[in-house]
Design a protein around this motif. Sequence first.
Motif, PDB file in Angstrom:
ATOM      1  N   HIS A   1      -0.920   6.666  -5.087  1.00 15.58           N
ATOM      2  CA  HIS A   1      -2.220   6.001  -4.918  1.00 15.58           C
ATOM      3  C   HIS A   1      -2.745   5.511  -6.260  1.00 15.58           C
TER       4      HIS A   1
ATOM      5  N   ASP B   1       0.848  -1.185   0.000  1.00 14.48           N
ATOM      6  CA  ASP B   1       0.000   0.000   0.000  1.00 14.48           C
ATOM      7  C   ASP B   1       0.889   1.243   0.000  1.00 14.48           C
ATOM      8  N   CYS B   2       0.290   2.417   0.168  1.00 17.45           N
ATOM      9  CA  CYS B   2       1.034   3.692   0.099  1.00 17.45           C
ATOM     10  C   CYS B   2       1.290   4.302   1.468  1.00 17.45           C
TER      11      CYS B   2
ATOM     12  N   TRP C   1      -3.686   1.562  -6.845  1.00 11.21           N
ATOM     13  CA  TRP C   1      -5.003   1.053  -7.223  1.00 11.21           C
ATOM     14  C   TRP C   1      -4.971   0.374  -8.587  1.00 11.21           C
TER      15      TRP C   1
END
Length: 317
Positions: free
Chosen positions: A46, A24-25, A50
Amino acid sequence: MTLLMAMLASLFTVVELNCENLFDCRHDSLRQDTEYLPASYRHWTHYRYWRKVNRVGQEIMACGETPEGLSVPDLVALVEVENDSVLFDLTRRSILRASRYEYVMTHSSDPRGMDVALLYSPFSFRLLDHHSIRIPPQRGQRPPRDILYAKGQTLADDTLHVFVVHFPSRSGGQHETAAYRRAAAERLMVSVDSIRHLVPDANILIAGDLNDTGKDPSVRMLVQRGMHDLASGARGTHGAKATYKYRGQWEMIDHILGCGPLAERLADIAVGDFPFLLEPDDRYGGIRPKRTYIGMRYHDGFSDHLPLIARFRTDAL
């Protein structure tokens, strides 16, 4: 039930996939994950995150396609997932959300936070138990990734034991790190043997990235101890000779192994070399997996590994 539905229900599909750094970020202060942040040298934004999540979902959905129709895989063993957040996004907020997968995962001591996970369809696999198995580090070795164990019941009311693994990498040299993978295989077989001691003909699956081929000591030991290397000789239909390509050579370092009646009912196993996962290999010739990064350069791909897809006849389960 229609004939098409009956044909799809007669198969139990298991997929193994190394996602290639599904981070994830957000920064985890307990993990070395700073390279996958928006302000890092990788510029892991992001948008890129995604896009990666949805691409993993697209890949999993494609693994359920058969000449008879489309049905999502029953089990998906995932390697290189960072945490619960990425799995929640994958199963609840990506293009995969309609499949209604549930999941379990490890929370190991790997410095980068890399873990393994199992997605399962609650319509065909009822989870009964799961836990992580810690691998004691060898001298000079950083903490290895945990093994995930899950036990569940299939539609045929038979019990299936699943181990999801990611053995230590070859970083530092294949020969120099071979003992680490052998130790991981030994710990894995302690758990496998404990099941077979109670139920000699238990249905057991091992799926994951072993970072070794069938010719290497860790995999040979698993086979010598009664596990069948089901992926041995598996190929794709669009040119892939294995799941991973390194310096022009295809290597089967991803594996699905099995024992018990399950292994005897393998219908087919193949490398999922769907055209959208591939690109020309300009340096070495042929094709290669289209990965997310080439070095530090964002490449907008899927993974440096291709998925393994195994289908079992349900009269074995």
